[in-house]
Every structure is written in structure tokens, then in C-alpha cells.
Design an enzyme around this catalytic site. Structure first.
Site, PDB file in Angstrom:
ATOM      1  N   ASP A  92       0.865  -1.172   0.000  1.00  0.00           N
ATOM      2  CA  ASP A  92       0.000   0.000   0.000  1.00  0.00           C
ATOM      3  C   ASP A  92       0.908   1.230   0.000  1.00  0.00           C
ATOM      4  O   ASP A  92       2.051   1.172   0.462  1.00  0.00           O
ATOM      5  CB  ASP A  92      -0.876  -0.031   1.260  1.00  0.00           C
ATOM      6  N   SER A  93       0.399   2.327  -0.518  1.00  0.00           N
ATOM      7  CA  SER A  93       1.233   3.527  -0.651  1.00  0.00           C
ATOM      8  C   SER A  93       1.361   4.331   0.632  1.00  0.00           C
ATOM      9  O   SER A  93       2.176   5.240   0.713  1.00  0.00           O
ATOM     10  CB  SER A  93       0.644   4.445  -1.726  1.00  0.00           C
ATOM     11  N   GLY A  94       0.529   4.037   1.618  1.00  0.00           N
ATOM     12  CA  GLY A  94       0.501   4.842   2.826  1.00  0.00           C
ATOM     13  C   GLY A  94      -0.610   5.883   2.821  1.00  0.00           C
ATOM     14  O   GLY A  94      -0.805   6.585   3.807  1.00  0.00           O
ATOM     15  N   ASP A 146      -2.374   8.447  -2.931  1.00  0.00           N
ATOM     16  CA  ASP A 146      -3.663   9.111  -3.108  1.00  0.00           C
ATOM     17  C   ASP A 146      -4.136   9.689  -1.785  1.00  0.00           C
ATOM     18  O   ASP A 146      -3.542   9.444  -0.739  1.00  0.00           O
ATOM     19  CB  ASP A 146      -4.707   8.119  -3.641  1.00  0.00           C
ATOM     20  N   ASP A 271      -8.053  -7.417   0.493  1.00  0.00           N
ATOM     21  CA  ASP A 271      -7.251  -7.494   1.705  1.00  0.00           C
ATOM     22  C   ASP A 271      -8.047  -6.876   2.836  1.00  0.00           C
ATOM     23  O   ASP A 271      -8.933  -6.048   2.602  1.00  0.00           O
ATOM     24  CB  ASP A 271      -5.912  -6.751   1.551  1.00  0.00           C
TER      25      ASP A 271
END
Length: 376
Positions: A92-94, A146, A271
Site C-alpha cells: 500500500d502507498s501509505g 492518493d 485485503d
């Protein structure tokens, strides 16, 4: 990364397929256990792979950036070597973590300023720095940076948030194409469809991400406070637009019923922290319904935890024994329940796959959602 669409259910939007990464092939639909800090909480990788039969797991960019930090990850040779997980992995990008830190973050055009949840130190995530960080982590699938607005965000905020996410997405892909993998294996970048609970914004976002011709696409910003029927509506809007020849990933969702309903609406990847988080609190998911193993009704039930389960804990231990461990606060209780739940979620998605291939998924799903929602 390649994706093959193998079969479509005739009575729903459900799909069976598979995608291949340099670390292995994943058969879809699939549930991906959450390994926030490069570990599925409380479980050995051996058991996650061999007992739960996980094909792919997650790690989280924000948490690995905070601890142990990118220098350690790079010196180790990437997250696969650092954690000893040899299969496919997604980061995940955070963005969601930044959303959850709303009290100590500030969004600007350049990126997001925030304070560490560990020591209060100041940090900045930009689309470029997040891509660089995910390159250093080295997962097979990276997520674009995002903003994740709350489920009840007013329309004007949702529109401004989506516009910012779309500008950031351009910068993510520019940085992605300017950089290269560090550890000798290919990395995909998935854009994330946002738009809150507004169908026109979701449709606009889905149309926009198609222009990147990405290896796969994610649906974010759901299960963050909006009603369940609205979540399903947003999935349907997006599913009708995204390319059929690429996998769709519904982020952070959800209950077993949510997952089957998502599959019925064309989602391939899921997830959620629920299997391990709820397991640590004594909740077990089974094909017959939900068990709160802390309840006294289980204290003298010597039947297996789940006679239909595939993990060794399902038939080795009784409900009475697990109830006892929970009452004593034993760490083993959390491990048993977590492994059971992860194995059940994966088994559920693979059963869905089998019914899609057999052509009877829709009828099977309708029967299952009734049982899965029951409290035993």
C-alpha cells in the site's frame, strides 16, 4: 506482470483468472493477508504459506518507512529478503494511513505533511517520494499515492480530493517511468480509483485511470464509513468501466459477506485486517457463521474449531481449549484464531473461484451469504 481471464460466471460479474509476477503466480479471486510491518501479525510465514495457503501478502509503505526505515530495507536487499517471504507481495502507498492520521497531517499540492505516530517527528510524503520508497521496499505490486476521503465527505470536498489524487497520480506514473526496480524483479504500479460515494466522481476516476494502461487497478476509499449498499453501488459503477483484461483490487474490504458480494461485482483481489484483528479478540469466521469463542457456551464444546478447515489448528484444537486460552489471555489463542481466520478467508475465495469455473457461483453465493452472516 501478466493477467489471464479464465472464466466469467454467467449469472453475475464474477471472474476467475490468474496473474503472474516474478515471485510467482496468483489465482483469482484471492484474499491477501495483511502484513503491515512485513509480517502477518502473530504468524510465521511458514504457516501463512503452508497452512493458510496464502499466495500473496501485503506490506505497508508508511509503517516500513517509519520502522525500520529504508536504509535497513535496502541493505537487506528488499522486503522479500528482509522478511524471508519468497512469494508475491504488494505494498500500500501509505495513503490510507495518512487519512487515518487526520489530526496530525496537512495536505498540500506538493504532498502530505504529517507527524510520526511513533515519536512525533515531521515528515513529507509526495507522489515522487512514495514511488521511490516503494522501489526501495521492492514489492511486486506498488500502489499509487492518493488521498482517501472519509465515507461521509461532502461532494465539494470529494471532488477537490479526487482532483488532487488525479494530479498526484500523474506524478506517480512519471516517477515510476523515471525509475527502475532495485532488486532485479519487475514491479507493477496500480492506480487507485477514488471518488467517495458519488457515482459520477467514481465513473470519472475510473475513466481517468484507464489511460495509464496499468497492469491492474485498485478501488479505494470504501468501507470507510459509508453504508454497505452504497459501497456495493460504487463497485458496480467502477466495474462497468475498468478494463476486463486487468485485475481489480478492492482495498481494505472486508467481512466474508463483503468479499463474496465484491466477487459477484467483478473484483479479483481483496485485503483486510479483520481476520487477524478480530481473531485476536476471539472472533472466528466459519462457513456456518461467526463464533465468539469467548462466550461461555463454548467452554465445554470439545468439537474441533472447524472440522472443514484446512489449517492444522482447525482440527487439532477444540473450541473448549481455545475458549480456555482466550480466558487466560494466552498468546497462543491469538495465533490459533488468526491462522484459522486467514485460512478461512483464503479458502472462501478459492471456493468462489471453483464455483465460477463450474458456472454456479451466483446460486452458491446466495446460499453462503446467509450462513456467513449468522452469529453462532
Amino acid at each position: 506482470m501478466t493477467f489471464t481471464l479464465q472464466h466469467k460466471d454467467p449469472a453475475s460479474r464474477a471472474r476467475a483468472g490468474e496473474f503472474t509476477t516474478d515471485h510467482g503466480t496468483v489465482r483469482t479471486p484471492i484474499f491477501m493477508p495483511v502484513g503491515t510491518a512485513a509480517t502477518v501479525k502473530g504468524l510465521f510465514h511458514r504457516d501463512v504459506k503452508e497452512e493458510a495457503r496464502a499466495q500473496i501478502i501485503l506490506a505497508n509503505t508508511y509503517h516500513l518507512y517509519m520502522r525500520p526505515g529504508m536504509e535497513i530495507i535496502e541493505r537487506a536487499g528488499g522486503v522479500h529478503r528482509f522478511s524471508t517471504w519468497e512469494g508475491p507481495m504488494l505494498t500500500d502507498s501509505g495513503g490510507f494511513q495518512v487519512f487515518s492520521l487526520a489530526a496530525c497531517r496537512k495536505l498540500k499540492e506538493e504532498g502530505c505533511h504529517f507527524r510520526s505516530h511513533i515519536d512525533g517527528s515531521k515528515h513529507l510524503f509526495t507522489p515522487e517520494s512514495v514511488i521511490d520508497t516503494e522501489r526501495m521496499i521492492g514489492a511486486d505490486i506498488m500502489m499509487a499515492f492518493d488521498e482517501c476521503p472519509p465515507g461521509d465527505a461532502p461532494r465539494d470536498y470529494a471532488a477537490k480530493s479526487l482532483a488532487l489524487t488525479e494530479r498526484w497520480l500523474d506524478r506517480c506514473f512519471e516517477q515510476y517511468h523515471r525509475t527502475a526496480p532495485k532488486y532485479g524483479h519487475y514491479q507493477s504500479l496500480f492506480p487507485i480509483v477514488q471518488g467517495c460515494t458519488y457515482p459520477d466522481l467514481r465513473a470519472r476516476a475510473a475513466e481517468n485511470v484507464k489511460r495509464y494502461d496499468a497492469d491492474g487497478y485498485a478501488i479505494g476509499g470504501l468501507a470507510v464509513g459509508e453504508p454497505t449498499d452504497v459501497m456495493y453501488e460504487m463497485i458496480e459503477v467502477v466495474d462497468a468501466i475498468l478494463p476486463e483484461d486487468r485485475p481489480r483490487y478492492l482495498m481494505g474490504v472486508g467481512t466474508p459477506v463483503n468479499i463474496l458480494e465484491g466477487i459477484a461485482r467483478g473484483v479479483d483481489m481483496f485485503d483486510c485486517v479483520m481476520p487477524t484483528r478480530n481473531g485476536r479478540n476471539g472472533q472466528l469466521f466459519t462457513a456456518e457463521g461467526i463464533i465468539n469463542i469467548r462466550n461461555r457456551k463454548w467452554e465445554d464444546d470439545f468439537s474441533p474449531i472447524d472440522p472443514e478447515g484446512t489449517a492444522f489448528v482447525d482440527t487439532l484444537y477444540s473450541k473448549a481449549y481455545l475458549h480456555h486460552l482466550c480466558a487466560c489471555g494466552e498468546m497462543l489463542a491469538a495465533e490459533i484464531a488468526s491462522l484459522h481466520n486467514i485460512a478461512f478467508y483464503i479458502r472462501l475465495t478459492q471456493a468462489a473461484r471453483e464455483h465460477i469455473l463450474a458456472g454456479d457461483f451466483a446460486a452458491w453465493k446466495e446460499e453462503m451469504v446467509v450462513k456467513l452472516a449468522r452469529r453462532l
